[in-house]
Design an enzyme around this catalytic site. Structure first.
Site, mmCIF file in Angstrom:
data_model
loop_
_atom_site.group_PDB
_atom_site.id
_atom_site.type_symbol
_atom_site.label_atom_id
_atom_site.label_comp_id
_atom_site.label_asym_id
_atom_site.label_seq_id
_atom_site.Cartn_x
_atom_site.Cartn_y
_atom_site.Cartn_z
ATOM 1 N N TRP A 13 0.822 -1.227 0.000
ATOM 2 C CA TRP A 13 0.000 0.000 0.000
ATOM 3 C C TRP A 13 0.848 1.265 0.000
ATOM 4 O O TRP A 13 1.878 1.334 0.653
ATOM 5 C CB TRP A 13 -0.871 0.004 1.250
ATOM 6 C CG TRP A 13 -1.490 1.335 1.620
ATOM 7 C CD1 TRP A 13 -0.944 2.313 2.408
ATOM 8 C CD2 TRP A 13 -2.774 1.832 1.228
ATOM 9 N NE1 TRP A 13 -1.808 3.375 2.536
ATOM 10 C CE2 TRP A 13 -2.939 3.101 1.826
ATOM 11 C CE3 TRP A 13 -3.810 1.318 0.436
ATOM 12 C CZ2 TRP A 13 -4.103 3.873 1.650
ATOM 13 C CZ3 TRP A 13 -4.964 2.080 0.268
ATOM 14 C CH2 TRP A 13 -5.099 3.335 0.865
ATOM 15 N N ASP A 16 -0.329 9.059 0.826
ATOM 16 C CA ASP A 16 0.134 10.429 0.631
ATOM 17 C C ASP A 16 1.599 10.552 0.204
ATOM 18 O O ASP A 16 2.496 10.012 0.868
ATOM 19 C CB ASP A 16 -0.031 11.211 1.926
ATOM 20 C CG ASP A 16 -1.484 11.458 2.288
ATOM 21 O OD1 ASP A 16 -2.363 10.941 1.578
ATOM 22 O OD2 ASP A 16 -1.729 12.165 3.276
ATOM 23 N N TRP A 75 2.537 9.586 9.968
ATOM 24 C CA TRP A 75 1.623 10.117 8.965
ATOM 25 C C TRP A 75 2.374 11.146 8.129
ATOM 26 O O TRP A 75 3.597 11.115 8.034
ATOM 27 C CB TRP A 75 0.397 10.725 9.658
ATOM 28 C CG TRP A 75 -0.374 9.734 10.486
ATOM 29 C CD1 TRP A 75 -0.241 8.368 10.475
ATOM 30 C CD2 TRP A 75 -1.368 10.027 11.467
ATOM 31 N NE1 TRP A 75 -1.113 7.798 11.379
ATOM 32 C CE2 TRP A 75 -1.812 8.787 12.002
ATOM 33 C CE3 TRP A 75 -1.944 11.198 11.959
ATOM 34 C CZ2 TRP A 75 -2.798 8.710 12.990
ATOM 35 C CZ3 TRP A 75 -2.930 11.120 12.934
ATOM 36 C CH2 TRP A 75 -3.351 9.886 13.435
ATOM 37 N N ARG A 143 -2.487 18.175 11.984
ATOM 38 C CA ARG A 143 -1.575 17.273 11.276
ATOM 39 C C ARG A 143 -1.012 17.877 9.989
ATOM 40 O O ARG A 143 -1.341 18.978 9.593
ATOM 41 C CB ARG A 143 -2.291 15.975 10.945
ATOM 42 C CG ARG A 143 -3.526 16.095 10.043
ATOM 43 C CD ARG A 143 -4.041 14.699 9.708
ATOM 44 N NE ARG A 143 -5.236 14.688 8.885
ATOM 45 C CZ ARG A 143 -6.477 14.692 9.356
ATOM 46 N NH1 ARG A 143 -6.688 14.740 10.660
ATOM 47 N NH2 ARG A 143 -7.512 14.663 8.537
ATOM 48 N N TRP A 282 -10.283 9.044 -0.863
ATOM 49 C CA TRP A 282 -10.730 8.305 0.305
ATOM 50 C C TRP A 282 -12.163 7.789 0.197
ATOM 51 O O TRP A 282 -12.600 7.024 1.053
ATOM 52 C CB TRP A 282 -10.558 9.154 1.561
ATOM 53 C CG TRP A 282 -9.120 9.323 1.919
ATOM 54 C CD1 TRP A 282 -8.390 10.474 1.872
ATOM 55 C CD2 TRP A 282 -8.212 8.311 2.352
ATOM 56 N NE1 TRP A 282 -7.090 10.241 2.247
ATOM 57 C CE2 TRP A 282 -6.952 8.917 2.559
ATOM 58 C CE3 TRP A 282 -8.338 6.936 2.599
ATOM 59 C CZ2 TRP A 282 -5.839 8.206 2.982
ATOM 60 C CZ3 TRP A 282 -7.224 6.237 3.021
ATOM 61 C CH2 TRP A 282 -5.992 6.865 3.218
#
Length: 485
Positions: A13, A16, A75, A143, A282
């Site tokens: 996978w 971003d 992330w 974030r 998404w």
């Protein structure tokens, strides 16, 4: 179904992209990677690839491990080269400011920013500290830090995604951050992956650009990369216009990041940047046949060259496929000028190619109507295809994946000016994606598509109008696989 000339993750996978950095003559590209995806595992690390031309990449494996230090998985964030050793890790250290969650310091499911650093040119990273360098227990969305060096004020600057706004922070050392301002927008959905940079336009002026991945589908707008041009004083961004422009009007160009171009000497070119975006969204992140056919889920759209152009209503970013792509042609079909009235099937079948031409039509026609364009990924008999065209009465350019296998079905469109009677077109087709570039990249639309085997026909059409497709060129493309370093 792995693409021939787009970037794809070697296995499992990716999502971003992270802003590439330039080290020792090559660009280091990092992205979120889950090595346990096919086995049902969670969490992302940062995987690294390098490129010299933004087309051919060499994989180097994981650079920032997940679940390493008790602060959660890694992330999005950004990397900088700390040339003056402001952070204390040594001159030239590569420092990454990364979002992680640490439940004993921020609320469960909360988000905070942590430092990682590399002293080997970005090849491997270690945590800089166990504690976050920036946390806010009151904010649920906190974030995707984007850090730049603010040379006018001799400090680091950060833009941070905070739900319906971008928080602005400043720091002398990448470890101590002070909030200095914000840019709030309550009409663009959840804001993610901010971007900020200064650029020289084609008229010689300099403008700042503030970008963000936004979801404005509730307003009939895209869920891709929105941006504003304007002025920046270190704490406030003053946009030239209230409404954003969009770097892509399609369905699948999310989490995009821009990065500067470097000339042969290594210096940044202020008039040219590059951008790379995730070829997914998404709403349907796990819907891809490549899981079965190739054992992975994760492609990017083509890297694009960005230039800031002056238009009648302000400044805009024009995006074109990165220049080196033309060097990967394996076979070129030059069809010259083709006049079309109705439908014309070409005797060329291909699954990965770059189609370019200029379309001309009669602007003196009384009704100024017509539908002109292409059907690609076309099945024998025409039951499945992707349509890319110009609706003259709209007027708009469109990309329509309704009549092919795709994640959600659907059509997107972007306005264009038909008054000149001509417009340049580039169409990139590569197994699981179609990208439409109109008028030298003034508008772009990108779709994820899943053609069936043998759906590789090409049709030109001009319905309700006669058109001339000038200098039609179809270059079949392939990037030879490179061994892992």
């Amino acid at each position: 179904m792995r693409p021939e000339f787009h970037f794809s993750v070697p296995d499992n996978w990716k999502n971003d992209p992270q802003r590439p950095i330039f080290v020792d003559g090559e660009y280091h590209y990092y992205y979120l990677y889950n090595a346990d995806y096919l086995a049902g595992g969670i969490g992302t690390s940062w995987r690294r690839a390098t490129t010299r031309d933004h087309v051919s990449f060499v994989d180097h494996g994981v650079a920032v491990e997940k679940f390493t230090n008790g602060n959660g998985d890694c992330w999005s964030g950004s990397l900088v080269i700390d040339t003056e050793d402001t952070a204390g890790f040594g001159r030239g250290a590569v420092v990454a400011v990364v979002t992680q969650a640490r439940v004993d310091q921020v609320p469960e499911g909360g988000q905070a920013q942590y430092i990682w650093y590399s002293t080997d040119g970005g090849r491997s990273f270690r945590p800089g500290a166990n504690d976050p360098v920036l946390a806010d227990p009151e904010r649920t969305e906190f974030r995707d830090p984007k850090v730049i060096w603010d040379s006018s004020r001799d400090r680091w600057f950060m833009a941070l995604a905070e739900g319906d706004r971008l928080g602005f922070y400043a720091s002398p050392d990448l470890a101590t951050w002070t909030r200095v301002g914000e840019y709030a927008r309550g009409d663009l959905g959840l804001l993610e992956c901010p971007d900020i940079f200064e650029m020289t336009a084609d008229d010689g002026s300099s403008r700042w650009v503030l970008g963000v991945s936004a979801n404005a589908k509730h307003r009939g707008l895209p869920a891709t990369y929105a941006y504003w041009t304007g002025a920046f004083d270190g704490s406030r961004f003053l946009p030239d216009a209230h409404e954003p422009r969009w770097l892509d009007w399609g369905f699948d160009f999310y989490g995009a990041v821009t990065y500067p171009h470097h000339d042969a000497s290594g210096e940044e070119d202020a008039s040219l940047r590059h951008v790379i975006g995730w070829a997914n969204f998404w709403d349907y992140p796990h819907n891809t046949p490549t899981l079965v056919t190739d054992g992975y889920n994760g492609d990017d759209m083509i890297v694009r060259d960005l230039r800031l152009v002056r238009e009648y209503d302000g400044y805009a970013l024009a995006a074109t496929p990165t220049a080196a792509l033309t060097g990967y042609a394996t076979r070129t079909h030059r069809l010259g000028d083709v006049e079309v009235d109705g439908d014309l099937d070409l005797g060329i079948r291909a699954s990965a190619y770059d189609l370019s031409c200029e379309i001309q039509w009669n602007t003196e026609a009384a009704d100024h109507t017509g539908d002109i364009g292409f059907e690609v990924c076309r099945a024998v008999g025409g039951s499945r295809f992707v349509a890319a065209g110009l609706n003259l009465s709209g007027p708009h350019a469109y990309l329509d994946r309704t009549l092919t296998v795709n994640p959600t079905r659907g059509r997107t469109q972007a306005a264009f000016d038909p008054s000149t009677g001509r417009v340049g077109i580039r169409l990139l087709v590569d197994r699981t994606s179609v990208e439409l570039f109109v008028d030298n990249g003034r508008s772009v639309q990108s779709h994820r598509v899943f053609p069936a085997p043998g759906d590789d026909g090409i049709r030109l059409f001009a319905r309700g109008a006669t058109a001339v497709f000038r200098d039609v060129t179809i270059s079949e493309l392939s990037v030879p696989p490179t061994p892992r370093a």
